[in-house]
Scaffold this active site. Structure first.
Site, PDB file in Angstrom:
ATOM      1  N   ASP A  14       9.235  26.531  26.764  1.00 56.30           N
ATOM      2  CA  ASP A  14      10.537  25.874  26.839  1.00 56.30           C
ATOM      3  C   ASP A  14      11.502  26.542  25.859  1.00 56.30           C
ATOM      4  O   ASP A  14      11.145  26.829  24.727  1.00 56.30           O
ATOM      5  CB  ASP A  14      10.373  24.395  26.490  1.00 56.30           C
ATOM      6  CG  ASP A  14      11.565  23.549  26.862  1.00 56.30           C
ATOM      7  OD1 ASP A  14      12.679  24.088  26.958  1.00 56.30           O
ATOM      8  OD2 ASP A  14      11.385  22.336  27.056  1.00 56.30           O
ATOM      9  N   HIS A  16      14.865  25.302  25.236  1.00 56.44           N
ATOM     10  CA  HIS A  16      16.082  24.512  25.018  1.00 56.44           C
ATOM     11  C   HIS A  16      16.438  24.469  23.530  1.00 56.44           C
ATOM     12  O   HIS A  16      15.910  23.709  22.753  1.00 56.44           O
ATOM     13  CB  HIS A  16      15.965  23.118  25.638  1.00 56.44           C
ATOM     14  CG  HIS A  16      15.217  22.104  24.839  1.00 56.44           C
ATOM     15  ND1 HIS A  16      13.856  21.992  24.866  1.00 56.44           N
ATOM     16  CD2 HIS A  16      15.654  21.149  23.988  1.00 56.44           C
ATOM     17  CE1 HIS A  16      13.474  21.018  24.074  1.00 56.44           C
ATOM     18  NE2 HIS A  16      14.548  20.482  23.516  1.00 56.44           N
TER      19      HIS A  16
END
Length: 137
Positions: A14, A16
Site C-alpha cells: 500500500d 497511501h
C-alpha cells in the site's frame, strides 16, 4: 516525563502517503516520538524499527483493502523478536469490500491487535486510546 515512542507506517504493498502524513502530524502534536517508516512497508521493517527505537507501540495503516493479508502473523513475529506485549494498532480500509465491522474487528483482535479502527476514524480517537493504553495522563 519521557516521550513515548511509536512506529508508524503503511503495511504491505500500500502506498497511501497522505493518511500516513496526517497520522504522523497528529501523533507528533499529541506529544509522541513518531518513527515514521513510510509506505510499502513489510512487517519486518516495523519490527526492526520497533527494536531499534525501543518503541512502545506499532501503528499500521492500510487503505488498499489487503490489510488482513498483510497484517497476519505480525503479533507472533513481534513475540519471536522479543517485542512481547508491544501495543499493535491497525486502521483504515483494512479488508476487501464492505464487511460487518464487528466481525472485522474481531478477526484482527484474534490476530493479536490491541486496537482496530474502521475507515474514517479520526486520529484523535487513536491518540486517546494510546494514551489510555500507555497510562499517559
Amino acid at each position: 516525563m519521557e516521550k513515548k515512542t511509536i512506529v508508524l507506517g503503511v503495511i504491505g504493498s500500500d502506498c497511501h502517503a497522505v493518511g500516513n502524513k496526517i497520522l504522523d502530524h497528529a501523533f507528533t502534536n499529541a506529544g509522541f516520538n513518531v518513527v515514521n517508516i513510510g509506505v510499502l512497508s513489510p512487517q519486518e521493517v516495523f519490527i526492526k524499527a520497533a527494536i531499534e527505537t525501543k518503541a512502545d507501540a506499532i501503528l499500521l495503516s492500510s487503505l488498499y483493502g489487503q490489510g488482513e493479508i498483510d497484517c497476519k502473523g505480525l503479533r507472533q513475529k513481534c513475540d519471536e523478536a522479543g517485542l512481547e506485549g508491544i501495543l499493535l494498532y491497525v486502521g483504515g480500509n483494512i479488508v476487501v469490500g464492505k464487511q460487518h465491522w464487528p466481525d472485522v474487528e474481531k478477526r484482527f483482535k484474534d490476530m493479536g491487535y490491541d486496537r482496530v479502527y474502521a475507515p474514517g476514524t479520526p486520529p484523535e480517537v487513536g491518540i486517546a486510546d494510546l494514551k489510555k493504553d500507555l497510562n499517559i495522563e
